[in-house]
Design a protein around this motif. Structure first.
Motif, PDB file in Angstrom:
ATOM      1  N   TYR A  19      -7.410  -1.686  -2.793  1.00  0.00           N
ATOM      2  CA  TYR A  19      -6.864  -0.632  -3.689  1.00  0.00           C
ATOM      3  C   TYR A  19      -6.810  -0.636  -5.074  1.00  0.00           C
ATOM      4  CZ  TYR A  19      -2.818   2.446  -4.893  1.00  0.00           C
ATOM      5  OH  TYR A  19      -2.222   3.208  -5.309  1.00  0.00           O
ATOM      6  N   MET A  54       0.806  -1.180   0.232  1.00  0.00           N
ATOM      7  CA  MET A  54      -0.091  -0.018  -0.006  1.00  0.00           C
ATOM      8  C   MET A  54       0.877   1.449   0.105  1.00  0.00           C
ATOM      9  SD  MET A  54      -2.927  -1.112  -0.152  1.00  0.00           S
ATOM     10  CE  MET A  54      -2.288  -2.579  -1.269  1.00  0.00           C
ATOM     11  N   ILE A  92      -8.161   1.122   3.769  1.00  0.00           N
ATOM     12  CA  ILE A  92      -6.818   0.869   3.666  1.00  0.00           C
ATOM     13  C   ILE A  92      -5.910   1.228   4.915  1.00  0.00           C
ATOM     14  CG2 ILE A  92      -4.667   1.240   2.272  1.00  0.00           C
ATOM     15  CD1 ILE A  92      -6.668  -0.827   1.081  1.00  0.00           C
ATOM     16  N   SER A 139      -6.354  -6.379   0.917  1.00  0.00           N
ATOM     17  CA  SER A 139      -6.072  -4.842   0.958  1.00  0.00           C
ATOM     18  C   SER A 139      -5.650  -4.720  -0.694  1.00  0.00           C
ATOM     19  CB  SER A 139      -4.685  -4.598   1.822  1.00  0.00           C
ATOM     20  OG  SER A 139      -4.926  -4.895   2.925  1.00  0.00           O
TER      21      SER A 139
END
Length: 199
Positions: A154, A110, A166, A150
């Motif tokens: 995203y 991320m 997130i 995740s």
């Protein structure tokens, strides 16, 4: 790796000058994920012998080696002493996941603006590899959290949904999961029929 297979893989965790020198010419462990089996690695030409370094380079950088050492130290000190207890009691080690979140292990892919570590696939693989050396069950949960939960949020969610979920996922405040297996669907995500209903 089979004992009769000669490789140049560096398995040392020391920081000696000799190891630093050798690391520049050695094939790192991540190469093995592209081989169909350890035995096949003995009979096939290594990928790095046939491809240009500009196309595919498995050299581990100093930063990536530092990440490996942090992940290995965490696995040895925080996971190894408890793995049998967790396995026998069937307890989920949520506190260990909170600690991994603080280290950035749960937000490796991320971007930093969403609270992630802003790392790449190599760093993520290194972390998973080091955790799996000690506790494969924990490593699989980390991989699913980062990859199946995740990353999908995203890549495919709106900015509003990204901002909502997130940061907490990346910090390890919540753990991501992905419903997949059903009697009629197996690993066919598109064929699943289960739905979530808010209480």
């Amino acid at each position: 790796w089979p004992p009769n297979c000669q490789t140049t893989r560096d398995t040392s965790t020391t920081n000696s000058a000799q190891n630093d020198k050798e690391r520049n010419i050695q094939t790192e462990p991540l190469l093995r994920i592209f081989e169909p089996s350890p035995r096949a690695a003995c009979s096939r030409t290594r990928m790095t012998d046939t491809l240009s370094p500009d196309v595919l380079d498995f050299t581990v950088t100093d930063d990536q080696q530092a990440i490996r050492e942090v992940a290995r130290d965490f696995a040895e000190t925080e996971l190894k002493p408890h793995r049998l207890e967790w396995d026998e009691s069937q307890d989920f080690p949520m506190e260990a996941f909170r600690k991994m979140g603080a280290l950035g292990f749960l937000g490796t892919l991320m971007p930093t603006e969403l609270g992630g570590a802003g790392l790449g696939a190599m760093e993520n693989a290194i972390i998973i590899e080091e955790i799996s050396r000690v506790d494969p069950a924990v490593a699989l949960s980390v991989a699913a959290h980062n990859g199946l939960c995740s990353s999908h949020i995203y890549k495919f969610a709106s900015d509003e949904i990204r901002q909502k979920y997130i940061p907490a996922l990346a910090r390890g405040e919540v753990l991501g999961a992905w419903g997949l297996t059903e009697p009629s669907a197996g690993s066919d995500a598109g064929g699943t029929r289960t739905v979530a209903v808010r209480d």
